[in-house]
Scaffold this active site. Structure first.
Site, PDB file in Angstrom:
ATOM      1  N   HIS B  36       0.828  -1.207   0.000  1.00 22.82           N
ATOM      2  CA  HIS B  36       0.000   0.000   0.000  1.00 22.82           C
ATOM      3  C   HIS B  36       0.861   1.254   0.000  1.00 22.82           C
ATOM      4  O   HIS B  36       0.574   2.228  -0.692  1.00 22.82           O
ATOM      5  CB  HIS B  36      -0.906   0.011   1.239  1.00 22.82           C
ATOM      6  CG  HIS B  36      -2.201  -0.686   1.023  1.00 22.82           C
ATOM      7  ND1 HIS B  36      -2.330  -2.048   1.109  1.00 22.82           N
ATOM      8  CD2 HIS B  36      -3.440  -0.221   0.698  1.00 22.82           C
ATOM      9  CE1 HIS B  36      -3.595  -2.379   0.867  1.00 22.82           C
ATOM     10  NE2 HIS B  36      -4.276  -1.296   0.614  1.00 22.82           N
ATOM     11  N   LYS B 101     -10.049  -7.893   8.181  1.00 20.01           N
ATOM     12  CA  LYS B 101     -10.694  -8.173   9.469  1.00 20.01           C
ATOM     13  C   LYS B 101     -10.542  -6.961  10.367  1.00 20.01           C
ATOM     14  O   LYS B 101      -9.556  -6.238  10.298  1.00 20.01           O
ATOM     15  CB  LYS B 101     -10.084  -9.407  10.122  1.00 20.01           C
ATOM     16  CG  LYS B 101      -8.611  -9.224  10.469  1.00 20.01           C
ATOM     17  CD  LYS B 101      -8.217  -9.943  11.726  1.00 20.01           C
ATOM     18  CE  LYS B 101      -6.717  -9.936  11.936  1.00 20.01           C
ATOM     19  NZ  LYS B 101      -6.311  -9.488  13.259  1.00 20.01           N
TER      20      LYS B 101
HETATM   21  S1  SF4 Z   1      -5.826 -15.270  14.615  1.00 16.65           S
HETATM   22 FE1  SF4 Z   1      -4.224 -14.202  15.761  1.00 16.65          FE
HETATM   23  S2  SF4 Z   1      -2.392 -14.389  14.554  1.00 16.65           S
HETATM   24 FE2  SF4 Z   1      -4.109 -14.876  13.218  1.00 16.65          FE
HETATM   25  S3  SF4 Z   1      -4.668 -12.943  12.224  1.00 16.65           S
HETATM   26 FE3  SF4 Z   1      -5.899 -13.095  14.072  1.00 16.65          FE
HETATM   27  S4  SF4 Z   1      -4.724 -12.011  15.654  1.00 16.65           S
HETATM   28 FE4  SF4 Z   1      -3.323 -12.449  13.947  1.00 16.65          FE
END
Ligand code: SF4
Lengths: 281, 184
Positions: B36, B101
């Site tokens: 980015h 996310k």
């Molecule tokens: S599960 Fe844990 S290690 Fe995997 S993306 Fe989410 S915060 Fe990061």
């Protein structure tokens, strides 16, 4: 005096990081399955099912359950009767990390220097090593693969003694609420209370590597763990942060004596991908 | 569960609503912090980008290396908020979707409403499961960045949820409010 060759340490560290990255512990799997039954949000239940299925696939096919295979953290508890031979212990631990990450198809996520170039070291070293000397002739090795989505949501605060129990509760809940969906809930929340600035953080990190079936031995702290779990699950964040009542799988508290003027509290957040493995030599 | 084709068309963008469960099929480009940073530096200098972003979807991911016989290694989403300072200029160039996310910043969400774009959440830490829906992976820019290089993925039925829709509705806030109980 018991002699241990450092090459043995390398082999064990390698195996522990492979195992930690591929296989999520039974304790976490059971808790996830159990909380799926009580989770009121349909979307939350779907997320928990997806995580369970993911972890089964990871273990079965020996694949990293999460692509962020983390910064490698190693807790070495060394009996003072032990003498290491055959080279540097620190280098041996790093060699174990190097072998695991390069041979095990794990992502290399470490940059050599934090601010200017941020150039990847290419083998996930160096790892972070914490050593404790204890009586005896055994060596305990705990390997934690710590993802930074959840590490970045961790916080430390120097409370005043007068803020007391209520202050600790407020701070822990605030940290989890601010983190919201970012650290991949449901979480394992490690809380270090007391000690000094750095010891509180170290205890919080150590707490994230405890089995979920373990509770604080002091009934007052155990009650506080349970109260914090209830409080966190009432925040509404839920699996993946989509809303729900499954936000904390476990709160672990570790404490230490502290100064008359202080009440350090560190909260180290660990995602549901709680990857750790340990062994005793 | 809605089946959605990528790249997104205008009609789909406006039909998708926060909370919708979807299966994504088509082309996505991967990019994280480092890629980015380079893309936005090019935009600021008025230079062409190494990929045509107009209409496309970016997946925030840095995959693990592929084992022999696999198209890609584990490949779940990374935290989206770290891309917040780079996303509005990409949306202005015509980026229509992001997969990641966690929360987005207010400036990103504002630009999404202005430009008409959708943010999909994939479940963090379900990286093996997601990798099964990635049928083809190829590095198309910045190979020196390793896992952070820009890849083109052909995905089939990648499971996701609409977290922020083109009207600016936000599943994270709405879901949390719905399940929040009285304070401790
Ligand atoms: S599960 Fe844990 S290690 Fe995997 S993306 Fe989410 S915060 Fe990061």
């Amino acid at each position: 005096m018991r002699e241990i060759r450092v090459s043995e340490v390398t082999n064990i560290v390698k195996e522990l990081f492979l195992k930690a990255n591929y296989v999520i512990g039974e304790d976490v799997m059971e808790k996830l399955a159990c909380m799926r039954e009580t989770e009121p949000s349909p979307l939350g239940r779907t997320v928990l099912s997806q995580i369970l299925e993911n972890n089964r696939l990871g273990a079965k096919e020996e694949l990293a359950v999460c692509q962020d295979t983390g910064m490698s953290i190693v807790f070495l508890t060394i009996g003072q009767e032990v003498h290491f031979t055959g080279g540097s212990l620190e280098e041996a631990v790093n060699e174990g990390v190097r072998q695991a990450y390069t041979e095990g198809y794990l992502r290399k996520s470490i940059v050599a220097e934090p601010l200017f170039e941020r150039k990847n070291t290419g083998d996930n070293t160096p790892c972070v090593i914490h050593v404790r000397l204890v009586p005896g002739d055994k060596v305990h090795i705990l390997a934690i693969a710590k993802g930074f989505g959840s590490e970045n949501m961790s916080q430390l605060k120097m409370l005043t003694p007068s803020e007391g129990i209520e202050g600790v509760k407020r701070f822990v809940l605030k940290v989890v609420e601010e983190a919201g969906p970012n650290p991949c809930p449901p979480l394992v929340v490690g809380v270090g209370i007391g000690g000094s600035f750095e010891l509180s953080a170290l205890m919080a990190k150590r707490a994230t590597g405890l089995p979920l079936t373990r509770h604080n031995k002091d009934s007052r702290y155990r009650a506080l763990e349970e109260e914090l779990e209830k409080g966190i699950n009432a925040l509404g964040i839920g699996p993946a942060g989509y809303g729900g009542r499954t936000t904390a799988l476990k709160v672990h508290i570790i404490t230490a004596p502290t100064h008359i003027a202080g009440l350090p509290v560190a909260v180290n957040i660990c995602c549901h991908a709680a990857r750790h493995a340990d062994d005793l030599i | 569960m809605k089946k959605i084709r990528l790249p997104l068309d205008e009609k789909t963008i406006h039909e998708l609503k926060a909370g919708d469960e979807v299966l994504l099929t088509g082309t996505v480009y991967t990019a994280r912090d480092a890629a980015h940073k380079r893309l936005v530096a090019l935009i600021e200098k008025g230079e062409p980008l190494p990929i045509e972003l107009s209409g496309q979807t970016i997946y925030y991911v840095g995959p693990a290396p592929a084992k022999p016989g696999y198209a890609i290694g584990s490949a779940g989403p990374t935290s989206s908020y770290r891309m917040d300072i780079y996303t509005p200029p990409l949306l202005k160039l015509g980026l229509k979707g992001m997969i990641g996310k966690g929360r987005l910043g207010p400036n990103t969400m504002k630009a999404m409403v202005e430009c008409g774009a959708v943010y999909f959440g994939a479940v963090g830490g379900s990286a093996v499961l997601i990798s099964k829906s990635i049928k083809k992976a190829e590095v198309v820019a910045y190979p020196d960045l390793g896992a952070e290089a820009i890849h083109r993925f052909e995905v089939e039925d990648l499971p996701a949820v609409v977290c922020v829709d083109a009207d600016g509705r936000n599943l994270y806030n709405e879901g949390t409010k719905l399940y929040k109980q009285a304070a401790l």
